[in-house]
Design an enzyme around this catalytic site. Structure first.
Site, mmCIF file in Angstrom:
data_model
loop_
_atom_site.group_PDB
_atom_site.id
_atom_site.type_symbol
_atom_site.label_atom_id
_atom_site.label_comp_id
_atom_site.label_asym_id
_atom_site.label_seq_id
_atom_site.Cartn_x
_atom_site.Cartn_y
_atom_site.Cartn_z
ATOM 1 N N ARG A 49 0.834 -1.193 0.000
ATOM 2 C CA ARG A 49 0.000 0.000 0.000
ATOM 3 C C ARG A 49 0.870 1.245 0.000
ATOM 4 O O ARG A 49 1.777 1.379 0.812
ATOM 5 C CB ARG A 49 -0.917 0.003 1.222
ATOM 6 C CG ARG A 49 -1.968 -1.092 1.207
ATOM 7 C CD ARG A 49 -2.737 -1.123 2.511
ATOM 8 N NE ARG A 49 -1.892 -1.567 3.616
ATOM 9 C CZ ARG A 49 -2.283 -1.560 4.891
ATOM 10 N NH1 ARG A 49 -3.475 -1.098 5.211
ATOM 11 N NH2 ARG A 49 -1.476 -2.004 5.828
ATOM 12 N N ASP A 51 1.296 5.511 0.140
ATOM 13 C CA ASP A 51 0.679 6.660 0.783
ATOM 14 C C ASP A 51 0.248 7.714 -0.230
ATOM 15 O O ASP A 51 0.574 7.627 -1.420
ATOM 16 C CB ASP A 51 1.669 7.307 1.755
ATOM 17 C CG ASP A 51 1.828 6.508 3.044
ATOM 18 O OD1 ASP A 51 0.931 5.721 3.371
ATOM 19 O OD2 ASP A 51 2.865 6.684 3.719
ATOM 20 N N ARG A 196 11.168 6.900 2.854
ATOM 21 C CA ARG A 196 11.232 8.360 2.946
ATOM 22 C C ARG A 196 12.109 8.805 4.116
ATOM 23 O O ARG A 196 12.796 9.830 4.028
ATOM 24 C CB ARG A 196 9.831 8.938 3.056
ATOM 25 C CG ARG A 196 9.008 8.767 1.775
ATOM 26 C CD ARG A 196 7.535 9.086 1.986
ATOM 27 N NE ARG A 196 7.344 10.452 2.430
ATOM 28 C CZ ARG A 196 6.171 10.926 2.864
ATOM 29 N NH1 ARG A 196 5.106 10.125 2.897
ATOM 30 N NH2 ARG A 196 6.064 12.178 3.252
#
Length: 282
Positions: A49, A51, A196
């Protein structure tokens, strides 16, 4: 029958992959398009999944259906019904035991940094812009300390739902291509915001604000507060998912760098047969 498909999308206009009431998501538009072709409700399961704002050059998903269509019909019919920022790249029937998430051996994420004094007018939603100098060689030295089986608590989001912070990082490659610095990261799975947060640390090193050894210190701290800020979503791409060869799904060229025993590094959630899917959104 069970159908697998590869999906490309620009995540700029979405609230992420997962269905959310009242919000535009990739899962929602994909299921709507597939249901139209199947003439029955379709629910998809993805490999990881993503973001809000995160892109995919090749997400993988599967769904079960009683509708019989040729692969070409699934491909063209679904793309006709999809918005222009999502495309199905390929479709194939797979074995019943194939699972887009749990059958995966490894995931590949790519982080793209536009490194020049002026931001891009054309790709402002597809890259992360950094105006100051970045030393890709320093970033590569820092990244090498994160390869292997580690506790990545320092790189996980506070709301990460994964049962374990341990992940097997197979490789991290950092290179410069003209005005862009590209980071390729491959692991058995990723914690929420892991890519990230790693990118944030590497950018701090590349800019000279921190020494390369700092990446190892952050990892050893096992504390999110020890790391740098989370890098923006715009530069992040799910670039590929690797499966055992028996499923017949083509692999991204970068997976040639996987170790021969990569299949044995299965995330803890798979061993536990978790009822709730682990968060794997980079």
């Amino acid at each position: 029958m069970r159908i697998a498909l590869g999906i490309e999308y620009d995540g700029s206009g979405f609230a992420g992959w997962q269905w959310q009431r009242g919000k535009r998501t990739i899962q929602a538009v994909l299921e709507q398009a597939l249901s139209r072709v199947a003439d029955e409700p379709v629910r998809v399961v993805c490999a990881g999944r993503t973001d809000a704002g995160v892109h995919a050059s090749e997400q993988v998903a599967h769904f079960d259906t009683q509708a019989h269509r040729l692969p070409y019909s699934w491909l063209m019919g679904t793309n006709t019904a999809l918005p222009e920022d999502v495309r199905v790249l390929w479709v194939r029937e797979v074995a019943e035991d194939f699972h887009a998430r749990y059958s995966a051996i490894a995931r590949l994420y790519r982080y793209v940094i536009l490194n020049r004094p002026v931001a891009s007018a054309l790709h402002r939603r597809q890259v992360t812009w950094y105006h100051g100098p970045l030393d890709a060689e320093r970033m590569a030295r820092a990244a090498s300390q994160l390869v292997g089986d580690h506790d990545f608590s320092s790189f996980r989001a506070q709301d990460c739902q994964s049962r374990s912070p341990r992940r097997q990082m197979h490789f991290i490659h950092v290179r410069r291509e003209a005005e862009r610095v590209i980071i390729d990261l491959c692991a058995n799975a990723f914690l929420h915001h892991m890519v990230r947060n790693i990118a944030g640390v590497l950018m701090a090193v590349g800019s000279g604000r921190r020494p390369p050894e700092w990446a190892g210190e952050v990892l050893a701290a096992r504390d999110r507060k020890a790391a740098a800020v989370t890098a923006p979503a715009e530069g992040l791409y799910l670039a590929g998912v690797c499966y055992p060869e028996r499923f017949g799904i083509a692999r991204h060229p970068a997976f040639q760098h996987l170790p021969p025993d990569a299949a044995r590094y299965v995330p803890p959630e798979v061993h536990e047969n978790a009822e709730h899917e682990a968060q794997d959104s980079g």
